[in-house]
Write an enzyme that holds these catalytic residues in place. Sequence first.
Site, PDB file in Angstrom:
ATOM      1  N   ARG A   1      79.974  28.573  15.557  1.00  0.00           N
ATOM      2  CA  ARG A   1      80.534  29.325  16.687  1.00  0.00           C
ATOM      3  C   ARG A   1      81.081  30.663  16.216  1.00  0.00           C
ATOM      4  NH1 ARG A   1      78.521  27.875  21.127  1.00  0.00           N
ATOM      5  NH2 ARG A   1      80.181  29.012  22.167  1.00  0.00           N
TER       6      ARG A   1
ATOM      7  N   LEU B   1      83.565  33.574  16.069  1.00  0.00           N
ATOM      8  CA  LEU B   1      85.025  33.542  16.225  1.00  0.00           C
ATOM      9  C   LEU B   1      85.548  34.868  16.768  1.00  0.00           C
ATOM     10  CD1 LEU B   1      85.527  31.752  12.830  1.00  0.00           C
ATOM     11  CD2 LEU B   1      86.063  30.744  15.065  1.00  0.00           C
TER      12      LEU B   1
ATOM     13  N   HIS C   1      76.682  32.179   4.264  1.00  0.00           N
ATOM     14  CA  HIS C   1      75.616  32.594   5.175  1.00  0.00           C
ATOM     15  C   HIS C   1      74.273  32.510   4.445  1.00  0.00           C
ATOM     16  CE1 HIS C   1      73.672  34.673   8.447  1.00  0.00           C
ATOM     17  NE2 HIS C   1      73.066  35.418   7.547  1.00  0.00           N
TER      18      HIS C   1
ATOM     19  N   GLU D   1      83.380  41.618  12.617  1.00  0.00           N
ATOM     20  CA  GLU D   1      81.948  41.919  12.738  1.00  0.00           C
ATOM     21  C   GLU D   1      81.134  40.823  12.050  1.00  0.00           C
ATOM     22  OE1 GLU D   1      78.673  45.456  11.959  1.00  0.00           O
ATOM     23  OE2 GLU D   1      80.711  45.750  11.243  1.00  0.00           O
ATOM     24  N   LEU D   2      80.295  40.161  12.819  1.00  0.00           N
ATOM     25  CA  LEU D   2      79.568  38.984  12.365  1.00  0.00           C
ATOM     26  C   LEU D   2      78.800  39.216  11.061  1.00  0.00           C
ATOM     27  CD1 LEU D   2      78.926  36.111  13.493  1.00  0.00           C
ATOM     28  CD2 LEU D   2      76.810  37.088  14.349  1.00  0.00           C
TER      29      LEU D   2
HETATM   30  N1  NHR Z   1      82.899  34.888  13.386  1.00  0.00           N
HETATM   31  C1  NHR Z   1      83.192  36.154  13.060  1.00  0.00           C
HETATM   32  N2  NHR Z   1      84.057  36.824  13.845  1.00  0.00           N
HETATM   33  N3  NHR Z   1      82.680  36.786  11.973  1.00  0.00           N
HETATM   34  C2  NHR Z   1      81.810  36.123  11.187  1.00  0.00           C
HETATM   35  O1  NHR Z   1      81.327  36.735  10.132  1.00  0.00           O
HETATM   36  C3  NHR Z   1      81.446  34.787  11.484  1.00  0.00           C
HETATM   37  C4  NHR Z   1      82.030  34.196  12.624  1.00  0.00           C
HETATM   38  C5  NHR Z   1      81.699  32.886  12.994  1.00  0.00           C
HETATM   39  C6  NHR Z   1      80.770  32.174  12.268  1.00  0.00           C
HETATM   40  C7  NHR Z   1      79.046  32.021  10.510  1.00  0.00           C
HETATM   41  C8  NHR Z   1      77.719  32.666  10.929  1.00  0.00           C
HETATM   42  C9  NHR Z   1      76.625  32.580   9.906  1.00  0.00           C
HETATM   43  O2  NHR Z   1      76.890  32.415   8.717  1.00  0.00           O
HETATM   44  C10 NHR Z   1      80.143  32.772  11.167  1.00  0.00           C
HETATM   45  C11 NHR Z   1      80.502  34.063  10.760  1.00  0.00           C
HETATM   46  C12 NHR Z   1      77.231  31.297  14.413  1.00  0.00           C
HETATM   47  C13 NHR Z   1      76.520  32.305  15.040  1.00  0.00           C
HETATM   48  C14 NHR Z   1      76.140  32.220  16.497  1.00  0.00           C
HETATM   49  O3  NHR Z   1      75.503  33.103  17.024  1.00  0.00           O
HETATM   50  C15 NHR Z   1      76.198  33.436  14.300  1.00  0.00           C
HETATM   51  C16 NHR Z   1      76.600  33.517  12.970  1.00  0.00           C
HETATM   52  C17 NHR Z   1      77.315  32.505  12.349  1.00  0.00           C
HETATM   53  C18 NHR Z   1      77.623  31.384  13.083  1.00  0.00           C
HETATM   54  N4  NHR Z   1      76.563  31.139  17.202  1.00  0.00           N
HETATM   55  C19 NHR Z   1      76.321  30.904  18.630  1.00  0.00           C
HETATM   56  C20 NHR Z   1      77.541  31.349  19.466  1.00  0.00           C
HETATM   57  O4  NHR Z   1      77.315  31.620  20.646  1.00  0.00           O
HETATM   58  C21 NHR Z   1      76.111  29.455  18.908  1.00  0.00           C
HETATM   59  C22 NHR Z   1      74.970  28.845  18.163  1.00  0.00           C
HETATM   60  C23 NHR Z   1      74.999  27.317  18.192  1.00  0.00           C
HETATM   61  O5  NHR Z   1      75.967  26.725  18.699  1.00  0.00           O
HETATM   62  O6  NHR Z   1      74.063  26.719  17.615  1.00  0.00           O
HETATM   63  O7  NHR Z   1      78.671  31.304  18.973  1.00  0.00           O
HETATM   64  O8  NHR Z   1      75.449  32.753  10.283  1.00  0.00           O
HETATM   65  C1  GAR Z   2      73.773  26.151   5.714  1.00  0.00           C
HETATM   66  O1  GAR Z   2      72.501  26.591   5.317  1.00  0.00           O
HETATM   67  C2  GAR Z   2      74.663  27.318   6.059  1.00  0.00           C
HETATM   68  O2  GAR Z   2      74.491  28.419   5.213  1.00  0.00           O
HETATM   69  C3  GAR Z   2      74.184  27.634   7.438  1.00  0.00           C
HETATM   70  O3  GAR Z   2      73.938  26.408   8.058  1.00  0.00           O
HETATM   71  C4  GAR Z   2      73.677  25.421   7.059  1.00  0.00           C
HETATM   72  C5  GAR Z   2      74.717  24.334   7.177  1.00  0.00           C
HETATM   73  O4  GAR Z   2      74.406  23.254   6.352  1.00  0.00           O
HETATM   74  N1  GAR Z   2      75.159  28.370   8.162  1.00  0.00           N
HETATM   75  C6  GAR Z   2      74.829  29.101   9.203  1.00  0.00           C
HETATM   76  O5  GAR Z   2      73.692  29.276   9.550  1.00  0.00           O
HETATM   77  C7  GAR Z   2      76.009  29.690   9.923  1.00  0.00           C
HETATM   78  N2  GAR Z   2      75.522  30.333  11.104  1.00  0.00           N
HETATM   79  P1  GAR Z   2      75.489  22.148   6.016  1.00  0.00           P
HETATM   80  O6  GAR Z   2      76.075  21.702   7.342  1.00  0.00           O
HETATM   81  O7  GAR Z   2      74.681  21.060   5.391  1.00  0.00           O
HETATM   82  O8  GAR Z   2      76.502  22.753   5.102  1.00  0.00           O
END
Ligand code: NHR
Ligand code: GAR
Length: 203
Positions: free
Chosen positions: A83, A85, A101, A135-136
């Site tokens: 999710r 944040l 990531h 910023e994501l």
């Molecule tokens: N939040 C912020 N503010 N900044 C980051 O750098 C974040 C974060 C929250 C999560 C992990 C991230 C990744 O490593 C992370 C980094 C979820 C999404 C997303 O689009 C994108 C990136 C990451 C995690 N999630 C959807 C949403 O609407 C839902 C997708 C789902 O539920 O499967 O939140 O990639």
């Molecule tokens: C991992 O590859 C992690 O880097 C990625 O999801 C997998 C989780 O595996 N994270 C993201 O894509 C965040 N958006 P795990 O639940 O076995 O640790």
Amino acid sequence: MIVALISGRGSNLQALLEAGLPVSGVISNRADAKGLAAAAARGIPTRIIEHARFPTREAFDAALAEQIDAFHPRLVVLAGFMRVLTQSFVTRYEGRLLNIHPSLLPAFPGLDTHARALAEGVKLHGCTVHFVTAELDHGPIVIQAAVPVRPHDTADALAARVLRQEHVIYPRAARWFLDGKLVIESGVVRVKGNDAQLVLAPD
Ligand code: NHR
Ligand code: GAR
């Protein structure tokens, strides 16, 4: 000491636990996350906060923060947490919130990184541990591991190769943090003692 936020399988959480890192609580936004069982099996307290039950991201993040703070952690790690944040959540944990990531940032922020890497034809892919900012996937980079992309890779094969390295670098980064070794200078992370912040994985 550490609170881990998960959404699914929890293999990165497992890697942290196997490395002996002090995880004192695990919180999932999904009730069916497999990682909850691994934590419970080790007697680590688990909490479920389902995002779908909250009207807004702000309301979900506030409930999440309340649960996190009850554990009084020094470090919060996103371990396959899915999710995005809010700004106010990220600000609250600024400088003590890490994410792993599955790409070599700043390439391929966001989702579906392995398929996108294959579609672009990159020959080098990998994973990144970074501090979380609003910023994501753009926060200061702690450590990266690079793996080759093979000619006939599928997204699944590539994901598995990257995941093995995630399990190497995430425990390392978390240990550095707890040991007080990470310094952020102008948005760039340095490790006291100059331990390598790059892993080049041959397979
Ligand atoms: N939040 C912020 N503010 N900044 C980051 O750098 C974040 C974060 C929250 C999560 C992990 C991230 C990744 O490593 C992370 C980094 C979820 C999404 C997303 O689009 C994108 C990136 C990451 C995690 N999630 C959807 C949403 O609407 C839902 C997708 C789902 O539920 O499967 O939140 O990639
Ligand atoms: C991992 O590859 C992690 O880097 C990625 O999801 C997998 C989780 O595996 N994270 C993201 O894509 C965040 N958006 P795990 O639940 O076995 O640790």
